[in-house]
Design an enzyme around this catalytic site. Structure first.
Site, PDB file in Angstrom:
ATOM      1  N   ASP A   1     -15.441  11.031  10.185  1.00  0.00           N
ATOM      2  CA  ASP A   1     -14.411  10.084   9.768  1.00  0.00           C
ATOM      3  C   ASP A   1     -13.055  10.707  10.058  1.00  0.00           C
ATOM      4  O   ASP A   1     -12.922  11.940  10.110  1.00  0.00           O
ATOM      5  CB  ASP A   1     -14.532   9.736   8.285  1.00  0.00           C
ATOM      6  CG  ASP A   1     -13.901   8.389   7.951  1.00  0.00           C
ATOM      7  OD1 ASP A   1     -14.641   7.393   7.866  1.00  0.00           O
ATOM      8  OD2 ASP A   1     -12.658   8.336   7.808  1.00  0.00           O
TER       9      ASP A   1
ATOM     10  N   ARG B   1       0.823  -1.210   0.000  1.00  0.00           N
ATOM     11  CA  ARG B   1       0.000   0.000   0.000  1.00  0.00           C
ATOM     12  C   ARG B   1       0.862   1.267   0.000  1.00  0.00           C
ATOM     13  O   ARG B   1       0.549   2.245  -0.683  1.00  0.00           O
ATOM     14  CB  ARG B   1      -0.920   0.013   1.224  1.00  0.00           C
ATOM     15  CG  ARG B   1      -1.917  -1.141   1.297  1.00  0.00           C
ATOM     16  CD  ARG B   1      -3.106  -0.918   0.370  1.00  0.00           C
ATOM     17  NE  ARG B   1      -4.075  -1.993   0.449  1.00  0.00           N
ATOM     18  CZ  ARG B   1      -5.095  -2.035   1.297  1.00  0.00           C
ATOM     19  NH1 ARG B   1      -5.273  -1.029   2.150  1.00  0.00           N
ATOM     20  NH2 ARG B   1      -5.939  -3.041   1.290  1.00  0.00           N
TER      21      ARG B   1
END
Length: 297
Positions: free
Chosen positions: A155, A46
């Site tokens: 978030d 990633r």
């Protein structure tokens, strides 16, 4: 400690155990992410994308950026890279069925009598969850805009939060909406192949940046909290603290909905009563006994 560098299949970058440990510690301290050694290859794959995007020569340069004076922005990018924001409208439909049947009737009644009604989507990702909550509210109360009804959507990832605020989705995502919602609650977007939600849906939702492992500028009480597929990234201790912090923010008889692979654990077990598959009602008597010192840790 074994610090032997482990290159990827292309030999593009070296990635040592020591470098992985620094990244894992940063992710845990700042975001609560539990990156065990077994996730090392995932972390590597990633984050190499970030190195390429930033045109950095190696992981040492990337760590210098993360830990430098301007590292906060890249730490958010790192978080976005390491977490998966996959969701859809009305995901885990049984939760929304319970929300409609067990929460909304009394909540709407309270709102019509001048009461304050609040719902929280904690870990809202790209916005499908809070907008689904809003559609449920409008289905039960078409004139919801007249009353004090709001959905808080938060978030920790500013990138995904910006997408949620925009409320733009690919046309195929309409497939997860109930048939009548497709016509009444969505409209075509400016770009072909996309749609958005009608203003009545969007106006019920207020978005904000919030880190669940830090302090919460949130007061409540909430009639329902959705925190689904967020705690899977945390270790058991962080999960237990999270559940305990939710309990006092719920109204009496308020409900907590969590992810399909998550379970209430630790001291919070006594603070909630199970009402179905990964759904819980607040145990009001026990929640009142939880000390403010304990839940703020």
């Amino acid at each position: 400690m074994n610090t032997q560098a482990v290159p990827d299949v292309s030999g593009e970058f070296d990635f040592s155990d020591a470098q992985f440990k620094v990244i894992a510690q940063l992710a845990y301290e700042n975001f609560g992410l539990d990156l065990q050694p077994a996730k090392r290859s995932l972390v590597y794959s990633r984050l190499t994308r970030r190195l390429r995007a930033l045109r950095l020569p190696n992981f040492k340069s990337y760590l210098d950026l993360l830990t430098g004076p301007d590292g906060a922005a890249e730490q958010s990018e790192m978080l976005s890279a390491l977490t998966t924001n996959v969701t859809h409208f009305f995901r885990e439909k049984h939760h929304f069925d319970q929300f409609r049947d067990l929460i909304l009737p009394e909540a709407i009644k309270s709102a019509r009598n001048g009461g304050r009604v609040r719902f929280w989507s904690a870990g809202c990702s790209a916005g499908q969850e809070p907008y689904s909550i809003a559609m449920c509210v409008l289905e039960a109360c078409p004139d919801a805009a007249r009353y004090d009804i709001r959905i808080l959507a938060t978030d920790v990832d500013p990138v995904i939060l910006a997408r949620a605020k925009a409320g733009l989705y690919l046309s195929e995502e309409r497939d997860s909406l109930p048939a009548d919602h497709k016509d009444r609650m969505t409209i075509a977007a400016d770009r072909p192949g996309e749609f958005t939600l009608v203003p009545e849906v969007k106006n019920l939702v207020q978005f904000g940046l919030l880190n669940l492992v830090k302090e919460w500028p949130v007061r409540g009480p909430f009639q329902a909290i959705f925190c689904r597929n967020v705690a899977i990234y945390f270790d058991k201790l962080t999960q237990a603290r999270l559940w305990s912090r939710f309990a006092p923010l719920l109204e009496t008889e308020g409900m907590l909905f969590i992810g399909h692979s998550e379970r209430i654990s630790g001291p919070a077990i006594s603070l909630f009563n199970s009402t179905g598959i990964t759904s819980y009602r607040r145990n009001a008597q026990k929640a009142e006994m939880t000390s403010k010192t304990e839940i703020s840790r």
